[in-house]
Design a protein around this motif. Structure first.
Motif, PDB file in Angstrom:
ATOM      1  N   VAL A  66       1.308  -1.562   0.424  1.00 42.81           N
ATOM      2  CA  VAL A  66      -0.311   0.039  -0.097  1.00 42.81           C
ATOM      3  C   VAL A  66       0.937   1.148  -0.165  1.00 42.81           C
ATOM      4  O   VAL A  66       2.048   1.319   0.445  1.00 42.81           O
ATOM      5  N   ASP A  67       0.740   1.931  -0.897  1.00 41.91           N
ATOM      6  CA  ASP A  67       1.332   3.368  -1.167  1.00 41.91           C
ATOM      7  C   ASP A  67       1.193   4.122   0.249  1.00 41.91           C
ATOM      8  O   ASP A  67      -0.306   4.453   0.297  1.00 41.91           O
ATOM      9  N   GLU A  68       1.592   4.708   0.852  1.00 39.47           N
ATOM     10  CA  GLU A  68       1.208   5.722   1.756  1.00 39.47           C
ATOM     11  C   GLU A  68       1.596   6.875   1.937  1.00 39.47           C
ATOM     12  O   GLU A  68       0.339   7.169   2.461  1.00 39.47           O
ATOM     13  N   GLU A  69       1.593   7.172   0.644  1.00 42.98           N
ATOM     14  CA  GLU A  69       0.643   8.727   0.531  1.00 42.98           C
ATOM     15  C   GLU A  69      -0.776   8.535  -0.474  1.00 42.98           C
ATOM     16  O   GLU A  69      -1.543   9.393   0.059  1.00 42.98           O
ATOM     17  N   THR A  70      -0.672   7.860  -0.990  1.00 43.22           N
ATOM     18  CA  THR A  70      -1.702   7.684  -2.328  1.00 43.22           C
ATOM     19  C   THR A  70      -3.169   6.757  -1.334  1.00 43.22           C
ATOM     20  O   THR A  70      -4.550   6.987  -2.056  1.00 43.22           O
ATOM     21  N   GLU A  72      -2.722   3.703  -2.208  1.00 46.24           N
ATOM     22  CA  GLU A  72      -3.605   2.580  -3.686  1.00 46.24           C
ATOM     23  C   GLU A  72      -2.830   1.348  -3.228  1.00 46.24           C
ATOM     24  O   GLU A  72      -1.238   1.189  -2.777  1.00 46.24           O
ATOM     25  N   GLU A  73      -3.079  -0.071  -3.876  1.00 40.72           N
ATOM     26  CA  GLU A  73      -2.438  -0.940  -3.951  1.00 40.72           C
ATOM     27  C   GLU A  73      -1.962  -1.046  -5.013  1.00 40.72           C
ATOM     28  O   GLU A  73      -1.811  -0.610  -6.193  1.00 40.72           O
ATOM     29  N   VAL A  74      -0.143  -1.393  -4.342  1.00 40.51           N
ATOM     30  CA  VAL A  74       0.893  -1.375  -5.273  1.00 40.51           C
ATOM     31  C   VAL A  74       0.889  -2.880  -5.948  1.00 40.51           C
ATOM     32  O   VAL A  74       1.336  -3.102  -4.890  1.00 40.51           O
ATOM     33  N   TYR A  75       1.103  -3.672  -6.831  1.00 44.13           N
ATOM     34  CA  TYR A  75       1.821  -5.182  -7.255  1.00 44.13           C
ATOM     35  C   TYR A  75       2.886  -4.830  -7.720  1.00 44.13           C
ATOM     36  O   TYR A  75       3.451  -4.284  -8.836  1.00 44.13           O
ATOM     37  N   LYS A  76       3.529  -5.419  -6.707  1.00 39.72           N
ATOM     38  CA  LYS A  76       4.843  -5.876  -7.445  1.00 39.72           C
ATOM     39  C   LYS A  76       5.260  -7.492  -7.921  1.00 39.72           C
ATOM     40  O   LYS A  76       5.035  -8.519  -6.755  1.00 39.72           O
ATOM     41  N   THR A  77       5.721  -7.483  -8.351  1.00 36.06           N
ATOM     42  CA  THR A  77       6.138  -8.717  -9.612  1.00 36.06           C
ATOM     43  C   THR A  77       7.621  -9.205  -9.671  1.00 36.06           C
ATOM     44  O   THR A  77       8.410  -8.275 -10.064  1.00 36.06           O
ATOM     45  N   THR A  78       8.078 -10.158  -8.976  1.00 37.80           N
ATOM     46  CA  THR A  78       8.847 -10.054  -8.551  1.00 37.80           C
ATOM     47  C   THR A  78       8.944 -12.088  -9.755  1.00 37.80           C
ATOM     48  O   THR A  78       8.481 -13.408  -9.186  1.00 37.80           O
ATOM     49  N   ILE A  79      10.401 -11.928 -10.693  1.00 38.61           N
ATOM     50  CA  ILE A  79      10.667 -14.018 -11.346  1.00 38.61           C
ATOM     51  C   ILE A  79      11.724 -14.317 -11.148  1.00 38.61           C
ATOM     52  O   ILE A  79      12.633 -13.480 -11.580  1.00 38.61           O
ATOM     53  N   ARG A  80      11.568 -15.247 -10.956  1.00 38.95           N
ATOM     54  CA  ARG A  80      13.089 -15.778 -10.591  1.00 38.95           C
ATOM     55  C   ARG A  80      13.567 -17.109 -11.623  1.00 38.95           C
ATOM     56  O   ARG A  80      12.878 -18.191 -11.183  1.00 38.95           O
ATOM     57  N   PRO A  81      14.279 -17.672 -12.635  1.00 35.21           N
ATOM     58  CA  PRO A  81      14.884 -18.090 -12.173  1.00 35.21           C
ATOM     59  C   PRO A  81      15.626 -19.164 -11.895  1.00 35.21           C
ATOM     60  O   PRO A  81      16.834 -19.744 -10.994  1.00 35.21           O
ATOM     61  N   ILE A  82      14.853 -20.837 -11.595  1.00 37.80           N
ATOM     62  CA  ILE A  82      15.037 -22.230 -11.557  1.00 37.80           C
ATOM     63  C   ILE A  82      15.418 -23.397 -11.085  1.00 37.80           C
ATOM     64  O   ILE A  82      14.594 -23.723 -12.157  1.00 37.80           O
ATOM     65  N   PRO A  83      16.549 -23.960 -11.789  1.00 40.14           N
ATOM     66  CA  PRO A  83      17.175 -24.653 -12.668  1.00 40.14           C
ATOM     67  C   PRO A  83      16.367 -26.264 -12.234  1.00 40.14           C
ATOM     68  O   PRO A  83      16.056 -26.589 -13.086  1.00 40.14           O
ATOM     69  N   ARG A  84      16.339 -26.628 -11.256  1.00 35.81           N
ATOM     70  CA  ARG A  84      15.834 -27.645 -10.832  1.00 35.81           C
ATOM     71  C   ARG A  84      15.427 -27.251  -9.731  1.00 35.81           C
ATOM     72  O   ARG A  84      15.810 -26.563  -8.507  1.00 35.81           O
ATOM     73  N   LEU A  85      14.019 -27.841  -9.642  1.00 31.05           N
ATOM     74  CA  LEU A  85      12.987 -27.252  -7.956  1.00 31.05           C
ATOM     75  C   LEU A  85      12.395 -28.966  -7.546  1.00 31.05           C
ATOM     76  O   LEU A  85      11.813 -29.396  -8.646  1.00 31.05           O
ATOM     77  N   ILE A  86      12.079 -28.909  -6.854  1.00 34.81           N
ATOM     78  CA  ILE A  86      11.146 -29.885  -5.737  1.00 34.81           C
ATOM     79  C   ILE A  86      10.271 -29.119  -5.336  1.00 34.81           C
ATOM     80  O   ILE A  86      10.689 -28.475  -3.860  1.00 34.81           O
ATOM     81  N   ILE A  87       8.927 -29.703  -5.389  1.00 33.21           N
ATOM     82  CA  ILE A  87       7.817 -28.949  -5.083  1.00 33.21           C
ATOM     83  C   ILE A  87       6.807 -30.281  -3.623  1.00 33.21           C
ATOM     84  O   ILE A  87       6.962 -31.487  -4.351  1.00 33.21           O
ATOM     85  N   LYS A  88       6.791 -29.708  -2.756  1.00 33.43           N
ATOM     86  CA  LYS A  88       6.215 -30.985  -1.293  1.00 33.43           C
ATOM     87  C   LYS A  88       4.637 -30.324  -2.167  1.00 33.43           C
ATOM     88  O   LYS A  88       4.050 -29.843  -2.332  1.00 33.43           O
ATOM     89  N   GLY A  89       3.855 -31.745  -2.192  1.00 28.93           N
ATOM     90  CA  GLY A  89       2.094 -31.748  -2.698  1.00 28.93           C
ATOM     91  C   GLY A  89       1.575 -30.788  -2.019  1.00 28.93           C
ATOM     92  O   GLY A  89       0.508 -30.223  -2.200  1.00 28.93           O
ATOM     93  N   PHE A  90       1.732 -31.068  -0.427  1.00 26.36           N
ATOM     94  CA  PHE A  90       1.012 -30.655   0.069  1.00 26.36           C
ATOM     95  C   PHE A  90       0.405 -29.006  -0.061  1.00 26.36           C
ATOM     96  O   PHE A  90      -0.520 -28.118   0.537  1.00 26.36           O
TER      97      PHE A  90
END
Length: 102
Positions: A66-70, A72-90
């Motif tokens: 949330v912008d402290e002056e206005t 307003e909601e500000v959406y910030k997106t970060t994308i990072r590459p991962i060569p190999r990844l294990i995801i837990k199913g839960f």
């Protein structure tokens, strides 16, 4: 097991869902996690609990601030590459074939 469904019907439905994932091995998939993170990558392996091994993955993290002056909601997106990844199913909320091909 859902009410009104026999054990055989339940197991058949479960098997169909696993078949969908089994046929997706080697393809790019999209995974949305309970924590709001989104992951796209190539599915290499999985188990019946939806734990997965992905390669050539990229994780997208979207934060809302949330912008402290206005105020307003500000959406910030970060994308990072991962060569190999294990995801837990839960933590998996949504799993589908990725809309982008490569």
């Amino acid at each position: 097991m859902p009410e009104g469904e026999t054990e055989q019907e339940f197991l058949a439905t479960f098997q169909e869902q696993l078949d969908f994932i089994r046929h997706s091995v080697g393809q790019r998939i999209y995974v949305k996690m309970h924590n709001g993170r989104e992951i796209r990558g190539r599915l290499y392996a999985f188990d019946p609990f939806l734990s997965m091994v992905l390669g050539e993955a990229e994780e997208t993290i979207t934060k809302v601030e949330v912008d402290e002056e206005t105020f307003e909601e500000v959406y910030k997106t970060t994308i990072r590459p991962i060569p190999r990844l294990i995801i837990k199913g839960f933590g998996v909320m949504v799993l589908s074939l990725s809309s982008t091909t490569s």
